[in-house]
Design a protein around this motif. Structure first.
Motif, PDB file in Angstrom:
ATOM      1  N   ALA A 288      20.002   5.871   1.361  1.00 59.06           N
ATOM      2  CA  ALA A 288      19.410   4.610   0.906  1.00 59.06           C
ATOM      3  C   ALA A 288      20.485   3.535   0.741  1.00 59.06           C
ATOM      4  O   ALA A 288      20.275   2.368   1.095  1.00 59.06           O
ATOM      5  N   ALA A 289      21.647   3.935   0.237  1.00 55.94           N
ATOM      6  CA  ALA A 289      22.727   2.971   0.003  1.00 55.94           C
ATOM      7  C   ALA A 289      23.270   2.403   1.307  1.00 55.94           C
ATOM      8  O   ALA A 289      23.576   1.208   1.390  1.00 55.94           O
ATOM      9  N   VAL A 290      23.395   3.236   2.328  1.00 58.67           N
ATOM     10  CA  VAL A 290      23.965   2.746   3.585  1.00 58.67           C
ATOM     11  C   VAL A 290      23.014   1.758   4.272  1.00 58.67           C
ATOM     12  O   VAL A 290      23.454   0.850   4.986  1.00 58.67           O
ATOM     13  N   LYS A 291      21.719   1.896   4.027  1.00 58.85           N
ATOM     14  CA  LYS A 291      20.750   0.947   4.574  1.00 58.85           C
ATOM     15  C   LYS A 291      20.771  -0.366   3.797  1.00 58.85           C
ATOM     16  O   LYS A 291      20.521  -1.430   4.353  1.00 58.85           O
ATOM     17  N   ARG A 292      21.097  -0.270   2.516  1.00 56.16           N
ATOM     18  CA  ARG A 292      21.072  -1.451   1.655  1.00 56.16           C
ATOM     19  C   ARG A 292      22.362  -2.253   1.720  1.00 56.16           C
ATOM     20  O   ARG A 292      22.347  -3.491   1.594  1.00 56.16           O
ATOM     21  N   LEU A 293      23.482  -1.553   1.925  1.00 56.02           N
ATOM     22  CA  LEU A 293      24.791  -2.205   1.825  1.00 56.02           C
ATOM     23  C   LEU A 293      25.443  -2.312   3.196  1.00 56.02           C
ATOM     24  O   LEU A 293      25.853  -1.297   3.771  1.00 56.02           O
ATOM     25  N   PRO A 294      25.582  -3.507   3.744  1.00 56.33           N
ATOM     26  CA  PRO A 294      26.231  -3.670   5.055  1.00 56.33           C
ATOM     27  C   PRO A 294      27.728  -3.390   4.962  1.00 56.33           C
ATOM     28  O   PRO A 294      28.333  -3.513   3.899  1.00 56.33           O
ATOM     29  N   SER A 295      28.322  -3.051   6.086  1.00 62.06           N
ATOM     30  CA  SER A 295      29.740  -2.671   6.099  1.00 62.06           C
ATOM     31  C   SER A 295      30.643  -3.822   5.656  1.00 62.06           C
ATOM     32  O   SER A 295      31.664  -3.588   5.006  1.00 62.06           O
ATOM     33  N   ARG A 296      30.278  -5.061   5.981  1.00 59.12           N
ATOM     34  CA  ARG A 296      31.124  -6.195   5.598  1.00 59.12           C
ATOM     35  C   ARG A 296      31.215  -6.312   4.066  1.00 59.12           C
ATOM     36  O   ARG A 296      32.264  -6.670   3.529  1.00 59.12           O
ATOM     37  N   LEU A 297      30.113  -6.001   3.382  1.00 59.42           N
ATOM     38  CA  LEU A 297      30.114  -6.046   1.921  1.00 59.42           C
ATOM     39  C   LEU A 297      30.959  -4.916   1.349  1.00 59.42           C
ATOM     40  O   LEU A 297      31.702  -5.098   0.373  1.00 59.42           O
ATOM     41  N   LEU A 298      30.887  -3.747   1.978  1.00 63.49           N
ATOM     42  CA  LEU A 298      31.680  -2.607   1.530  1.00 63.49           C
ATOM     43  C   LEU A 298      33.173  -2.863   1.724  1.00 63.49           C
ATOM     44  O   LEU A 298      33.991  -2.480   0.881  1.00 63.49           O
ATOM     45  N   LEU A 299      33.517  -3.505   2.815  1.00 62.12           N
ATOM     46  CA  LEU A 299      34.925  -3.835   3.064  1.00 62.12           C
ATOM     47  C   LEU A 299      35.446  -4.805   2.010  1.00 62.12           C
ATOM     48  O   LEU A 299      36.574  -4.672   1.521  1.00 62.12           O
ATOM     49  N   ARG A 300      34.621  -5.798   1.661  1.00 58.30           N
ATOM     50  CA  ARG A 300      35.033  -6.741   0.612  1.00 58.30           C
ATOM     51  C   ARG A 300      35.192  -6.023  -0.729  1.00 58.30           C
ATOM     52  O   ARG A 300      36.077  -6.352  -1.520  1.00 58.30           O
ATOM     53  N   ALA A 301      34.337  -5.017  -0.956  1.00 64.35           N
ATOM     54  CA  ALA A 301      34.430  -4.245  -2.193  1.00 64.35           C
ATOM     55  C   ALA A 301      35.743  -3.453  -2.246  1.00 64.35           C
ATOM     56  O   ALA A 301      36.374  -3.352  -3.300  1.00 64.35           O
TER      57      ALA A 301
END
Length: 339
Positions: A288-301
């Motif tokens: 569910a998280a991988v569908k909700r959170l795009p990779s660009r947002l994860l990289l910024r995190a």
């Protein structure tokens, strides 16, 4: 050549071989052995890496095309071939035999297999692999050896514990090496090097704090903003070390990025979760998280997490607890915050 995972370090120091097979069902030892081989290969110039995971739809001709391309450009590469079922089939058996017979200096091949039954061990492909590769066994650690295994890990991080405390730790992890490794890492984050008291180990292992640091990433992944905020405030009030919190939060972020990369490469979600070693109990949450959170947002995190690490180390200025809160809000609300 057959060696245990404990003997792998010495073998790598002597000579980097072109073909390694990791075989066994002890996930932690298999992961560590694979990481050691890949890291050593990178130090010797094998910087490119390609992963092939074999399932019932796998086209073995892709492997031959990869080998041809590798020879054409002459690059030093790592071939990471994973066969989760341990049964490559007729076409795969022939391909593995060909790999063994045509090893090249510009390729380090790493084959990962589960524990193989005795009948399969008599097959030609397995016997050829056994004779041609360094076969690293990743078998479960027997209970009688677990105390020594834990003590060796503690020694590496400069920590010691008394025999009765060590036995307490052995009993609590119940032979689960992943759980044991988690507790060992937790001790390194919580306490400095030196002798650890029974009370220190007991408090860390039993996790007697009112707020559980390991439930914090679950709140983040499930977008439960209120729960995340409440747990973080509780951890702050109880004096939980920020490095432990940050480490606990960044691990699933990195895993989500790996899953995104696998999906971008065309892998199905179930396979991506398995390849990223997401436990069965966590797969629903991570999916569910991988569908909700795009990779660009994860990289910024991750960039944000790196800045928090600098604050913790005193290299940069900032409010550590506020930054940990903002890191969680970044992923629970999908908002972008400027830093």
């Amino acid at each position: 050549m057959s060696i245990t995972s404990d003997q792998l370090f010495r073998q790598l120091q002597k000579q980097l071989m072109p073909l390694y097979t990791i075989i066994g069902d002890e996930l932690l030892l298999a992961m560590e052995a694979a990481d050691a081989i890949r890291n050593h290969a990178r130090q010797h110039g094998y910087t490119e890496r390609d992963i092939f995971t074999v399932d019932h739809r796998f086209d073995w001709s892709n492997l031959q095309r990869w080998k041809s391309q590798s020879s054409l450009f002459g690059e030093r590469r790592i071939l990471d071939l994973r066969i989760p079922t341990g049964k490559p089939g007729k076409e795969g058996s022939n391909a593995i035999e060909a790999l063994c017979q045509n090893q090249s200096a510009d390729t380090i091949t790493l084959i990962m297999l589960p524990k193989i039954d005795k009948q399969t061990q008599t097959n030609k492909w397995f016997k050829t692999l056994e004779q041609s590769s360094v076969m690293v066994t990743a078998d479960p650690i027997e209970y009688s050896r677990l105390a020594n295994w834990i003590q060796q890990r503690l020694d590496i991080q400069g920590q010691q514990i008394a025999p009765d405390t060590l036995q307490f730790l052995v009993n609590k992890v119940e032979g689960n090496l992943l759980a044991a490794q988690q507790e060992i890492k937790k001790l390194a984050l919580l306490y400095p090097s030196g002798m650890l008291s029974f009370e220190q180990v007991k408090d860390a292992v039993l996790d007697v704090a009112r707020y559980d640091v390991f439930s914090l990433p679950e709140a983040m992944l499930t977008a439960d903003t209120m729960r995340y905020t409440r747990i973080l405030e509780g951890l702050q009030g109880e004096g939980t070390p920020p490095p432990l919190i940050l480490s606990t939060l960044t691990e699933p972020i990195r895993t989500l990025l790996l899953i995104h990369q696998a999906l971008d490469a065309g892998k199905p979600l179930a396979q991506a979760l398995k390849d990223s070693r997401v436990w069965n109990q966590q797969q629903k949450i991570m999916a569910a998280a991988v569908k909700r959170l795009p990779s660009r947002l994860l990289l910024r995190a991750l960039v944000h997490a790196a800045s928090i690490d600098r604050i913790i180390k005193g290299i940069a200025q900032g409010d550590i607890w506020n930054e940990l809160l903002q890191l969680g809000l970044r992923l629970t609300t999908r908002q972008s915050f400027m830093h």
